[in-house]
Scaffold this active site. Structure first.
Site, PDB file in Angstrom:
ATOM      1  N   GLU A   1      -4.790  -4.406  -7.020  1.00  0.00           N
ATOM      2  CA  GLU A   1      -6.100  -4.828  -6.504  1.00  0.00           C
ATOM      3  C   GLU A   1      -5.994  -5.364  -5.082  1.00  0.00           C
ATOM      4  O   GLU A   1      -6.852  -5.126  -4.238  1.00  0.00           O
ATOM      5  CB  GLU A   1      -6.684  -5.895  -7.439  1.00  0.00           C
ATOM      6  CG  GLU A   1      -8.001  -6.502  -6.998  1.00  0.00           C
ATOM      7  CD  GLU A   1      -9.140  -5.494  -6.994  1.00  0.00           C
ATOM      8  OE1 GLU A   1      -9.385  -4.920  -5.914  1.00  0.00           O
ATOM      9  OE2 GLU A   1      -9.781  -5.288  -8.046  1.00  0.00           O
TER      10      GLU A   1
ATOM     11  N   LEU B   1     -10.510  -9.768  -2.923  1.00  0.00           N
ATOM     12  CA  LEU B   1     -11.848  -9.301  -3.331  1.00  0.00           C
ATOM     13  C   LEU B   1     -11.738  -8.267  -4.452  1.00  0.00           C
ATOM     14  O   LEU B   1     -10.827  -7.447  -4.464  1.00  0.00           O
ATOM     15  CB  LEU B   1     -12.556  -8.636  -2.142  1.00  0.00           C
ATOM     16  CG  LEU B   1     -12.843  -9.510  -0.919  1.00  0.00           C
ATOM     17  CD1 LEU B   1     -13.530  -8.665   0.157  1.00  0.00           C
ATOM     18  CD2 LEU B   1     -13.727 -10.680  -1.309  1.00  0.00           C
TER      19      LEU B   1
ATOM     20  N   ASP C   1      -3.595   1.445   8.711  1.00  0.00           N
ATOM     21  CA  ASP C   1      -3.708   0.559   7.555  1.00  0.00           C
ATOM     22  C   ASP C   1      -5.064   0.743   6.854  1.00  0.00           C
ATOM     23  O   ASP C   1      -5.154   0.768   5.631  1.00  0.00           O
ATOM     24  CB  ASP C   1      -3.540  -0.893   8.046  1.00  0.00           C
ATOM     25  CG  ASP C   1      -3.177  -1.809   6.898  1.00  0.00           C
ATOM     26  OD1 ASP C   1      -2.223  -1.469   6.163  1.00  0.00           O
ATOM     27  OD2 ASP C   1      -3.865  -2.828   6.727  1.00  0.00           O
TER      28      ASP C   1
ATOM     29  N   ALA D   1      -7.722  -7.651  -0.088  1.00  0.00           N
ATOM     30  CA  ALA D   1      -6.973  -8.831  -0.547  1.00  0.00           C
ATOM     31  C   ALA D   1      -7.479  -9.297  -1.909  1.00  0.00           C
ATOM     32  O   ALA D   1      -7.413  -8.565  -2.878  1.00  0.00           O
ATOM     33  CB  ALA D   1      -7.026  -9.945   0.493  1.00  0.00           C
TER      34      ALA D   1
ATOM     35  N   GLU E   1      -1.025  -8.224  12.570  1.00  0.00           N
ATOM     36  CA  GLU E   1       0.384  -8.011  12.229  1.00  0.00           C
ATOM     37  C   GLU E   1       1.191  -8.465  13.448  1.00  0.00           C
ATOM     38  O   GLU E   1       0.640  -8.583  14.549  1.00  0.00           O
ATOM     39  CB  GLU E   1       0.638  -6.512  11.975  1.00  0.00           C
ATOM     40  CG  GLU E   1      -0.089  -5.939  10.775  1.00  0.00           C
ATOM     41  CD  GLU E   1       0.371  -6.553   9.461  1.00  0.00           C
ATOM     42  OE1 GLU E   1       1.585  -6.747   9.289  1.00  0.00           O
ATOM     43  OE2 GLU E   1      -0.499  -6.882   8.626  1.00  0.00           O
TER      44      GLU E   1
ATOM     45  N   LYS F   1       0.808  -1.224   0.000  1.00  0.00           N
ATOM     46  CA  LYS F   1       0.000   0.000   0.000  1.00  0.00           C
ATOM     47  C   LYS F   1       0.838   1.270   0.000  1.00  0.00           C
ATOM     48  O   LYS F   1       0.312   2.369  -0.064  1.00  0.00           O
ATOM     49  CB  LYS F   1      -0.912  -0.008   1.228  1.00  0.00           C
ATOM     50  CG  LYS F   1      -2.014  -1.067   1.137  1.00  0.00           C
ATOM     51  CD  LYS F   1      -2.896  -1.098   2.350  1.00  0.00           C
ATOM     52  CE  LYS F   1      -2.333  -1.941   3.463  1.00  0.00           C
ATOM     53  NZ  LYS F   1      -2.345  -3.384   3.264  1.00  0.00           N
TER      54      LYS F   1
ATOM     55  N   LYS G   1      -5.961   2.174   2.964  1.00  0.00           N
ATOM     56  CA  LYS G   1      -6.865   1.567   1.980  1.00  0.00           C
ATOM     57  C   LYS G   1      -7.908   2.584   1.507  1.00  0.00           C
ATOM     58  O   LYS G   1      -8.244   2.643   0.320  1.00  0.00           O
ATOM     59  CB  LYS G   1      -7.558   0.341   2.580  1.00  0.00           C
ATOM     60  CG  LYS G   1      -6.572  -0.795   2.847  1.00  0.00           C
ATOM     61  CD  LYS G   1      -7.228  -1.963   3.565  1.00  0.00           C
ATOM     62  CE  LYS G   1      -6.188  -3.021   3.919  1.00  0.00           C
ATOM     63  NZ  LYS G   1      -6.714  -4.078   4.773  1.00  0.00           N
TER      64      LYS G   1
END
Ligand code: ADP
Ligand code: ASP
Ligand code: MG
Length: 836
Positions: free
Chosen positions: A622, A629, A694, A627, A683, A595, A698
């Site tokens: 993607e 999806l 995180d 993940a 993690e 990312k 996204k």
């Protein structure tokens, strides 16, 4: 001639046939040493033919060695003496190995030849130059020796064999179109010779001849094939068999395209084009004598005599549009350019005339339809002459400015696609250009023969191998091939490598896609492999001793000369992400679940997009959201079809989803965190999940995908880690985690009191405001009923307004993440023409 028992009867000759005259030509590799001579003799003896004429080349490398001797001697390099000894020893050695005690006479004969050669070389040293006549004489010596060796060996086996020095019968003349045969004189001389030498087996020297004045001549490098055809004509043979070291003519040079396929049949025309444009397997002039007589030429493998080989005849078999591809190296482009050329008749003729007068042969010519420029491809060695000739011929036009310049570009190769089926089949050129474009190959000039049997493009020689492979795959002659580097063989990376290996055979078989793993790099070590790792990558990587160097990976991929290059970054490293713009600009596709780029600095993100747009390389990520999806691709489809995004909402963290699905008050929150950690849902440091950063990353990625210039700093983030627990190591943090339990219990109680549940939700609203944090949701909300670590993303758009579009499912875990990355890689491959 008596029939010998055949060790391997050729399949096509199982039927009894009337005895015929057949000419066999053996190339240098077929007669490289004594053992091969024996093999050739055995092969010949096994055949039942009325007259068996065998044309031989020099032993492998001998012609080169002879030319080298001449150049050294003429150039005053005393080293030639050692090399001369070496060459003589090689021939003497072969004679002894073949003939044993009976070799005395042949050795004497060889010594005589080599002594004469030495005298000539000494003389060259004195002259300090290399007259053409002398070169012609010396370079043919290899054929004279090999013919004698084979002939003597056959005789030693008790076969009635004659040895013919072609210079005693074959008369030729050099012309603009190559070497032409004086058929009448040659036939008469052969008849005379044959009257004295009526043996059923004849061994003939390839390559050599005499001119009309009786001087030594040769048929040009690789000319023994042509000798084969000439003698097939002179002996009125039923067939010419050209024996070499491959199974026949292949769809491309197998040294450049290992996947090249063998061609069962070719028309004379196709074979001519392939040979003329560089398929070294047969000399371009070979077909001419055969065409006139309808003589079939069969190219076949000395080392695989049972293979039927390639049959070259007048017939045009039905097949795909393109049969084969070739490369001609060492060329240059000379470009005559000027506005004054437009509509001026006769310019092309003047160009040709000027080049012809300068004795420059034109390999290819192409003229833009605007007639603004005329471009000729010529041999590198003649390029300067060509440029000077055009500068001279158009001096006036250059002076008055009608022509702006005569440019020269060296280091050019011509790639030619050849096939009878091309005529009248639309789209062949387009397919070729598309394949080259996708492989980032720049086309300098294009020409299509009016026969429509050939399309040629001039390209930079540095691109040649890659271009040939790309075009070969483009016409489905071989798979689409990618050189792939995987960076970060951690959880996701290792799983991807396993998935890749498991899928490889199927991709190759069904999709004609060849993904070759050419590099693996961790932050410490790397493993580079040119040909593609097969077998156990773990063991190979464990044994790799090279320190990791990100800067070398791109160069390594480029060095494979495979048409398509891709780097898969499974690290989470910003340093790797910082390389993307450079890689993409170099035409390397980048696929990643990392990312750092998608949510990194806006300037870097823009650089990535720009680089990809400029080079055409793809950047796919993607797996950075949800993940495996299809989150990003769904958003893209909505936007690309003209929908308008109103908001995005969702649960983007499998860890946080699991924690709040489970958090019902029955156990303290800290205990759940510990449990999630031991299940591998977090993690290594759970604070990376609990901080919400995180999730914010996204959301940033999705917002940017939707066209918003959002940065990570613009996202309002509620961290679940209180200030007091943010410093220090993981163990200390886990030990003190119960300190947060009371606050979480309070928030849960509050939510429950209102009939609500707690969820960690990301949200981008219509105004572009972004936030992530813990919110209370009604118990019947879609986000309240997720399973375990499921992610959910809800797109509210103009079309999906009342009832938003939802993507939901497992959003974490190495298997699904790696599969998401893999799917991206396959999408890139499909975009490059793989049949997926
Ligand atoms: P010989 O010594 O038998 O004359 P050459 O070396 O001249 O053999 O020609 C055979 C070689 O030509 C093969 O080993 C192969 O590497 C090369 N080659 C180039 N293009 C092609 C092609 N399209 N098909 C087959 N071979 C090719
Ligand atoms: N020996 C010659 C050459 O190397 C001719 C041939 O082998 O075809 O060019
Ligand atoms: Mg050859």
């Amino acid at each position: 001639m008596s029939a010998q028992p055949s060790p391997q009867p050729a399949a096509s000759e199982a039927e009894p046939q009337p005895l015929r005259t057949v000419v066999h030509k053996f190339g240098g590799t077929s007669v490289a040493d004594a053992e091969r001579f024996r093999h050739v003799a055995q092969l010949l003896l096994a055949r039942d033919e009325r007259e068996q004429i065998t044309v031989v080349s020099a032993m492998k490398g001998v012609t080169d060695a002879l030319i080298d001797l001449c150049n050294r001697a003429a150039g005053g390099d005393a080293e030639w003496r050692d090399r001369w000894h070496g060459l003589r020893a090689r021939h003497r050695g072969a004679a002894v190995a073949l003939l044993g005690e009976a070799s005395g006479q042949v050795l004497e004969w060889l010594d005589e030849r080599f002594d004469k050669l030495k005298a000539i070389l000494d003389a060259l040293g004195v002259i300090g130059g290399l007259p053409h006549d002398v070169l012609e004489r010396v370079q043919g010596l290899g054929e004279v020796c090999s013919a004698r060796l084979l002939g003597e060996y056959l005789r030693a086996k008790g076969e009635d064999t004659a040895v013919l020095d072609a210079r005693d019968v074959l008369v030729v003349e050099r012309s603009d179109l190559g070497v032409v045969v004086d058929w009448e004189t040659s036939a008469a001389k052969l008849a005379g010779w044959r009257a004295q030498n009526p043996q059923p087996r004849v061994v003939v020297t390839g390559f050599v001849a005499r001119d009309r004045q009786g001087r030594f001549a040769t048929l040009g490098r690789n000319g023994s094939d042509y000798s084969g055809a000439i003698f097939a004509a002179l002996f009125n043979a039923a067939e010419l068999h050209i024996w070499t070291d491959v199974d026949g003519v292949l769809s491309a040079d197998p040294r450049v395209v290992p996947e090249a396929v063998q061609l069962g049949a070719l028309s004379y025309d196709e074979a001519c084009e392939l040979a003329y444009f560089g398929a070294k397997v047969v000399h371009p002039q070979t077909m001419a004598p055969a065409i006139e007589r309808g003589l079939p030429i069969i190219i076949r493998n000395t080392f695989q005599p049972e293979h039927p080989g390639t049959r070259i005849t007048a017939e045009r078999g039905p097949s795909g549009p393109v049969k084969g591809l070739t490369l001609s190296p060492d060329l240059a482009v000379v470009n005559l350019e000027g506005t004054g050329l437009i509509g001026v008749p006769g310019t092309a003729e003047r160009v040709f005339a000027a080049l012809r007068d300068a004795r420059v042969s034109v390999v290819m010519i192409s003229q833009g339809s605007s007639e603004h420029s005329i471009c000729c491809v010529v041999k590198s060695g003649e390029a300067k002459q060509a440029q000077a000739a055009l500068l001279g011929a158009f001096a006036h036009e250059l002076h008055i400015g009608q022509i702006q310049r005569v440019q020269l570009r060296d280091g050019v190769s011509v790639l030619a696609a050849v096939g009878d089926g091309m005529a009248g089949t639309p789209g062949v050129a387009a397919r070729l250009f598309e394949s080259l474009g996708r492989a980032q190959v720049n086309i300098l000039a294009i020409a299509q023969g009016s026969s429509e049997r050939n399309i040629s493009v001039a390209i930079d020689s540095g691109d040649a191998a890659k271009a040939l492979r790309a075009a070969h795959a483009g016409f489905w002659l071989s798979p689409q091939t990618f050189a792939v580097a995987v960076i970060g063989p951690g959880n996701v990376g290792a799983t991807l490598l396993d998935q890749l290996r498991a899928a490889q055979p199927q991709l190759l078989g069904k999709a004609n896609l060849d993904l070759r793993l050419c590099a693996i790099a961790s932050s410490r070590r790397m493993l580079l492999d040119d040909r593609g790792l097969t077998g156990d990558w773990r063991a190979a990587f464990a044994a790799a001793g090279q320190p990791s160097d990100l800067d070398r990976i791109a160069g390594h991929l480029e060095g494979t000369h495979l048409p398509h290059l891709a780097i898969v970054d499974c690290s989470a490293s910003p340093e790797v992400a910082a390389r993307y713009p450079g890689w993409l600009a170099a035409g390397i596709h980048v696929v990643t679940p990392n990312k750092q780029a998608g949510a990194g600095a806006l300037a870097q993100y823009a650089a990535i997009r720009d680089a990809a747009a400029a080079s055409g390389a793809r950047f796919r990520y993607e797996a950075t959201v949800g993940a495996g999806l299809p989150v990003i691709s769904t958003l893209r489809d909505l936007l690309d079809t003209g929908d308008e995004l109103l908001s995005i909402e969702g649960i983007f963290s499998g860890t946080l989803a699991w924690l709040f699905n489970r958090f019902d008050g029955s156990v303290p929150f800290s205990q759940l965190v510990g449990e999630a950690r031991s299940l591998g849902y977090t993690e290594p440091d759970p604070r990376d999940d609990l901080s919400g950063v995180d999730v914010a990353r996204k959301l940033t990625i999705l917002a940017r995908e939707a066209g918003r210039d959002l940065s990570l700093e613009d996202v309002r983030v509620e961290s679940l880690v209180p200030e007091s627990l943010r410093g220090g190591g993981v163990d200390g943090f886990m030990a003190r985690l119960p300190e947060i339990d009371a606050a979480f219990a309070d928030r849960l109680a509050q939510a429950k009191a209102g009939g609500k549940v707690l969820r960690y939700v990301a949200k981008l609203d219509a105004a572009g405001k972004a936030s992530v944090g813990l919110v209370e949701l009604p118990a019947d909300h879609a986000f309240a009923h997720l399973r375990l670590t499921d992610n959910i993303v809800q797109f509210t758009t103009r079309r999906y307004n009342e009832n938003p579009l939802i993507v939901q499912g497992p959003g974490a875990g190495p298997e699904v993440t790696a599969a998401g990355v893999f799917a991206d890689l396959l999408r890139v491959a499909a975009g490059q023409g793989a049949k997926l």
